[in-house]
Design a protein around this motif. Structure first.
Motif, PDB file in Angstrom:
ATOM      1  N   LEU A  87       0.841  -1.214   0.000  1.00 51.94           N
ATOM      2  CA  LEU A  87       0.000   0.000   0.000  1.00 51.94           C
ATOM      3  C   LEU A  87       0.869   1.253   0.000  1.00 51.94           C
ATOM      4  O   LEU A  87       0.476   2.295  -0.517  1.00 51.94           O
ATOM      5  CB  LEU A  87      -0.925  -0.005   1.218  1.00 51.94           C
ATOM      6  N   GLU A  88       2.091   1.130   0.537  1.00 54.54           N
ATOM      7  CA  GLU A  88       2.946   2.336   0.592  1.00 54.54           C
ATOM      8  C   GLU A  88       3.404   2.735  -0.813  1.00 54.54           C
ATOM      9  O   GLU A  88       3.939   3.815  -1.001  1.00 54.54           O
ATOM     10  CB  GLU A  88       4.138   2.084   1.509  1.00 54.54           C
ATOM     11  N   GLU A  89       3.175   1.859  -1.794  1.00 55.57           N
ATOM     12  CA  GLU A  89       3.598   2.206  -3.165  1.00 55.57           C
ATOM     13  C   GLU A  89       2.517   2.980  -3.912  1.00 55.57           C
ATOM     14  O   GLU A  89       2.713   3.392  -5.044  1.00 55.57           O
ATOM     15  CB  GLU A  89       3.978   0.936  -3.918  1.00 55.57           C
ATOM     16  N   ILE A  90       1.387   3.160  -3.265  1.00 56.28           N
ATOM     17  CA  ILE A  90       0.335   3.985  -3.885  1.00 56.28           C
ATOM     18  C   ILE A  90       0.835   5.428  -3.872  1.00 56.28           C
ATOM     19  O   ILE A  90       1.212   5.947  -2.820  1.00 56.28           O
ATOM     20  CB  ILE A  90      -0.985   3.891  -3.100  1.00 56.28           C
ATOM     21  N   PRO A  91       0.894   6.080  -5.044  1.00 56.44           N
ATOM     22  CA  PRO A  91       1.469   7.443  -5.075  1.00 56.44           C
ATOM     23  C   PRO A  91       0.664   8.446  -4.250  1.00 56.44           C
ATOM     24  O   PRO A  91      -0.546   8.318  -4.107  1.00 56.44           O
ATOM     25  CB  PRO A  91       1.442   7.804  -6.568  1.00 56.44           C
ATOM     26  N   GLU A  92       1.375   9.428  -3.734  1.00 56.88           N
ATOM     27  CA  GLU A  92       0.748  10.499  -2.933  1.00 56.88           C
ATOM     28  C   GLU A  92      -0.406  11.137  -3.717  1.00 56.88           C
ATOM     29  O   GLU A  92      -1.429  11.502  -3.171  1.00 56.88           O
ATOM     30  CB  GLU A  92       1.794  11.610  -2.642  1.00 56.88           C
ATOM     31  N   THR A  93      -0.171  11.249  -5.044  1.00 56.26           N
ATOM     32  CA  THR A  93      -1.139  11.987  -5.876  1.00 56.26           C
ATOM     33  C   THR A  93      -2.440  11.199  -6.072  1.00 56.26           C
ATOM     34  O   THR A  93      -3.406  11.735  -6.602  1.00 56.26           O
ATOM     35  CB  THR A  93      -0.515  12.229  -7.272  1.00 56.26           C
ATOM     36  N   CYS A  94      -2.461   9.950  -5.642  1.00 54.42           N
ATOM     37  CA  CYS A  94      -3.658   9.134  -5.875  1.00 54.42           C
ATOM     38  C   CYS A  94      -4.839   9.695  -5.078  1.00 54.42           C
ATOM     39  O   CYS A  94      -4.720  10.021  -3.903  1.00 54.42           O
ATOM     40  CB  CYS A  94      -3.375   7.690  -5.447  1.00 54.42           C
ATOM     41  N   SER A  95      -5.993   9.810  -5.736  1.00 53.67           N
ATOM     42  CA  SER A  95      -7.177  10.378  -5.063  1.00 53.67           C
ATOM     43  C   SER A  95      -7.639   9.442  -3.945  1.00 53.67           C
ATOM     44  O   SER A  95      -7.405   8.225  -4.002  1.00 53.67           O
ATOM     45  CB  SER A  95      -8.311  10.547  -6.084  1.00 53.67           C
ATOM     46  N   ALA A  96      -8.317   9.997  -2.964  1.00 59.11           N
ATOM     47  CA  ALA A  96      -8.797   9.193  -1.829  1.00 59.11           C
ATOM     48  C   ALA A  96      -9.753   8.083  -2.289  1.00 59.11           C
ATOM     49  O   ALA A  96      -9.604   6.936  -1.877  1.00 59.11           O
ATOM     50  CB  ALA A  96      -9.469  10.114  -0.813  1.00 59.11           C
ATOM     51  N   PRO A  97     -10.686   8.377  -3.190  1.00 60.00           N
ATOM     52  CA  PRO A  97     -11.599   7.287  -3.611  1.00 60.00           C
ATOM     53  C   PRO A  97     -10.860   6.122  -4.261  1.00 60.00           C
ATOM     54  O   PRO A  97     -11.080   4.968  -3.932  1.00 60.00           O
ATOM     55  CB  PRO A  97     -12.541   7.976  -4.605  1.00 60.00           C
ATOM     56  N   LEU A  98      -9.895   6.439  -5.159  1.00 56.66           N
ATOM     57  CA  LEU A  98      -9.172   5.337  -5.825  1.00 56.66           C
ATOM     58  C   LEU A  98      -8.281   4.630  -4.824  1.00 56.66           C
ATOM     59  O   LEU A  98      -8.120   3.402  -4.872  1.00 56.66           O
ATOM     60  CB  LEU A  98      -8.338   5.875  -7.007  1.00 56.66           C
ATOM     61  N   ARG A  99      -7.759   5.372  -3.859  1.00 58.50           N
ATOM     62  CA  ARG A  99      -6.940   4.764  -2.812  1.00 58.50           C
ATOM     63  C   ARG A  99      -7.765   3.731  -2.039  1.00 58.50           C
ATOM     64  O   ARG A  99      -7.288   2.647  -1.714  1.00 58.50           O
ATOM     65  CB  ARG A  99      -6.407   5.849  -1.877  1.00 58.50           C
ATOM     66  N   SER A 100      -9.030   4.062  -1.797  1.00 58.74           N
ATOM     67  CA  SER A 100      -9.840   3.099  -1.007  1.00 58.74           C
ATOM     68  C   SER A 100     -10.147   1.860  -1.847  1.00 58.74           C
ATOM     69  O   SER A 100     -10.255   0.751  -1.320  1.00 58.74           O
ATOM     70  CB  SER A 100     -11.113   3.776  -0.490  1.00 58.74           C
ATOM     71  N   VAL A 101     -10.245   1.997  -3.162  1.00 54.90           N
ATOM     72  CA  VAL A 101     -10.412   0.810  -4.033  1.00 54.90           C
ATOM     73  C   VAL A 101      -9.173  -0.076  -3.917  1.00 54.90           C
ATOM     74  O   VAL A 101      -9.272  -1.292  -3.748  1.00 54.90           O
ATOM     75  CB  VAL A 101     -10.621   1.232  -5.509  1.00 54.90           C
ATOM     76  N   LEU A 102      -8.005   0.562  -3.904  1.00 51.48           N
ATOM     77  CA  LEU A 102      -6.751  -0.198  -3.799  1.00 51.48           C
ATOM     78  C   LEU A 102      -6.644  -0.899  -2.448  1.00 51.48           C
ATOM     79  O   LEU A 102      -6.244  -2.062  -2.374  1.00 51.48           O
ATOM     80  CB  LEU A 102      -5.554   0.741  -4.017  1.00 51.48           C
ATOM     81  N   HIS A 103      -7.041  -0.197  -1.375  1.00 51.09           N
ATOM     82  CA  HIS A 103      -6.979  -0.828  -0.047  1.00 51.09           C
ATOM     83  C   HIS A 103      -7.863  -2.067   0.006  1.00 51.09           C
ATOM     84  O   HIS A 103      -7.518  -3.074   0.623  1.00 51.09           O
ATOM     85  CB  HIS A 103      -7.385   0.183   1.033  1.00 51.09           C
ATOM     86  N   SER A 104      -9.000  -2.001  -0.679  1.00 52.11           N
ATOM     87  CA  SER A 104      -9.917  -3.147  -0.670  1.00 52.11           C
ATOM     88  C   SER A 104      -9.369  -4.287  -1.529  1.00 52.11           C
ATOM     89  O   SER A 104      -9.366  -5.452  -1.135  1.00 52.11           O
ATOM     90  CB  SER A 104     -11.291  -2.710  -1.189  1.00 52.11           C
ATOM     91  N   ALA A 105      -8.847  -3.926  -2.720  1.00 47.58           N
ATOM     92  CA  ALA A 105      -8.356  -4.961  -3.657  1.00 47.58           C
ATOM     93  C   ALA A 105      -7.097  -5.641  -3.129  1.00 47.58           C
ATOM     94  O   ALA A 105      -6.857  -6.815  -3.409  1.00 47.58           O
ATOM     95  CB  ALA A 105      -8.070  -4.334  -5.015  1.00 47.58           C
ATOM     96  N   LEU A 106      -6.307  -4.908  -2.345  1.00 45.19           N
ATOM     97  CA  LEU A 106      -5.041  -5.458  -1.835  1.00 45.19           C
ATOM     98  C   LEU A 106      -5.161  -5.945  -0.395  1.00 45.19           C
ATOM     99  O   LEU A 106      -4.146  -6.183   0.260  1.00 45.19           O
ATOM    100  CB  LEU A 106      -3.926  -4.405  -1.949  1.00 45.19           C
ATOM    101  N   HIS A 107      -6.368  -6.136   0.087  1.00 46.82           N
ATOM    102  CA  HIS A 107      -6.524  -6.625   1.458  1.00 46.82           C
ATOM    103  C   HIS A 107      -5.839  -7.984   1.591  1.00 46.82           C
ATOM    104  O   HIS A 107      -6.028  -8.862   0.743  1.00 46.82           O
ATOM    105  CB  HIS A 107      -8.004  -6.764   1.806  1.00 46.82           C
TER     106      HIS A 107
END
Ligand SMILES: Nc1nnc(-c2c[nH]c3ncc(-c4c[nH]c5ccccc45)cc23)o1
Length: 331
Positions: A286-306
């Motif tokens: 998850l730390e590789e998600i770029p800073e610029t990533c929007s919060a909504p897309l970040r939450s999709v990533l958190h769910s997909a990478l659980h």
């Protein structure tokens, strides 16, 4: 069959599946009832805009093969996409000029799933199967061509994708996975090189590692996939489900957003021959998600990478996420 006649005929998916099980049975020593002549061209075409001549559909007479044209300046023009076992070329029917992808699979490397899954599970976002012809020990599989090349090629030549593009690709892969997973099919190799681009859509390719589960858990006999995109539960080999594809899609999203596969920036491939231990021991990237990533897309990533597949979003669940329904007024 009259002499000089080829053994290729038009048929439906059932005919094609029968042909594939015949030839894959033939190569694994299982005596087959049919009179398949492995040394003549035999096969089944599903599309009437592939024009047979006397039961033949031969490379360099009824159909021509081309190397993919240089799609991007910096990509080596010899870069011909290849699947797990097979090289993929651009093909064109000599009469109708229909353009297709043609994957050449040596019979000894043929996995029935390579053709069977795509034949049985047609979907807008799965590369359509047009037919298969066996000639001199090589199976020529004709499919829908993604002439825009693969997402990997685009990343290697144009760098990280914009968030709107990542959302566009992710949504289409999720539509394919929602359909495949609803039939118990696990792709097992979701990654940028297996997502190809067309003018108005993206499609999944390379089902050589795919399986159709009989229950809710698939117990693997071997490790399937590409290491950097593998889920922790798949690496453990204790049994996994369709959720492993969701984790691989999350890893693919990180690759699209950053231009690099997960882990490789922190653990260079030169120093780390294998990522299996890293994926098993460390938390998801998850730390590789770029800073610029929007919060909504970040939450999709958190769910997909659980890490826990039970808590990881399914394809249907993620498709409902508002981040994947961009409204036109969003930048
Ligand atoms: N492994 C595999 N199994 N089936 C396919 C496949 C079906 N239709 C396709 N269309 C395009 C490409 C492709 C991949 N990288 C590319 C780079 C440049 C141009 C085209 C491509 C690959 C396919 O690929």
């Amino acid at each position: 069959r009259p002499s000089g006649q080829g053994g290729v005929q038009y048929g439906n998916v059932t005919d094609l599946l029968a042909f594939i099980s015949c030839i894959s049975g033939a190569t694994h020593g299982v005596p087959t009832q049919s009179d398949i002549h492995l040394n003549k061209d035999t096969g089944v075409l599903l599309k009437k805009d592939m024009i047979l001549q006397n039961g033949h559909y031969r490379i360099d007479s009824e159909v021509l093969l081309f190397p993919w044209k240089r799609l991007y300046r910096s990509v080596d023009s010899a870069h011909i996409p290849k699947g797990a076992f097979g090289r993929v070329h651009l093909a064109q029917d000599c009469v109708t000029h229909k353009r297709m992808a043609c994957k050449l699979i040596p019979l000894e490397h043929l996995r029935r799933s390579d053709v069977e899954i795509q034949a049985r599970f047609g979907h807008e976002n799965v590369a359509e199967l047009f037919g298969a012809v066996l000639r001199e020990g090589t199976l020529h599989v004709f499919m829908e061509a993604g002439e825009g090349g693969s997402v990997l090629e685009k990343l290697d030549s144009c760098g990280p994708m914009r968030e709107a593009e990542v959302v566009w690709v992710t949504r289409q892969v999720l539509l394919a996975l929602e359909y495949l997973h609803s039939h118990g099919v696990i792709h097992h190799d979701i990654k940028p090189s297996n997502i190809v681009l067309m003018s108005a859509k993206a499609v999944l390719v390379d089902f050589g590692l795919s399986v159709q589960m009989s229950g809710d858990v698939y117990i693997p006999r071997d490790l399937r996939g590409t290491e950097m995109y593998m889920s922790p539960e798949l690496v453990l080999c204790g049994g996994h489900s369709t959720k492993t594809d969701i984790y691989s899609l999350g890893s693919t999203m990180i690759h699209m957003l950053t231009g690099s596969a997960p882990w490789v920036r922190r653990f260079p491939r030169t120093a780390y021959p294998s990522y299996l231990y890293i994926i098993h021991k460390l938390a998801p990237p998850l730390e590789e998600i770029p800073e610029t990533c929007s919060a909504p897309l970040r939450s999709v990533l958190h769910s997909a990478l659980h890490r826990n597949p039970a808590l990881r979003g399914s394809a249907s669940h993620l498709l409902q996420h508002h981040a994947l329904h961009p409204t036109t007024n969003q930048t």
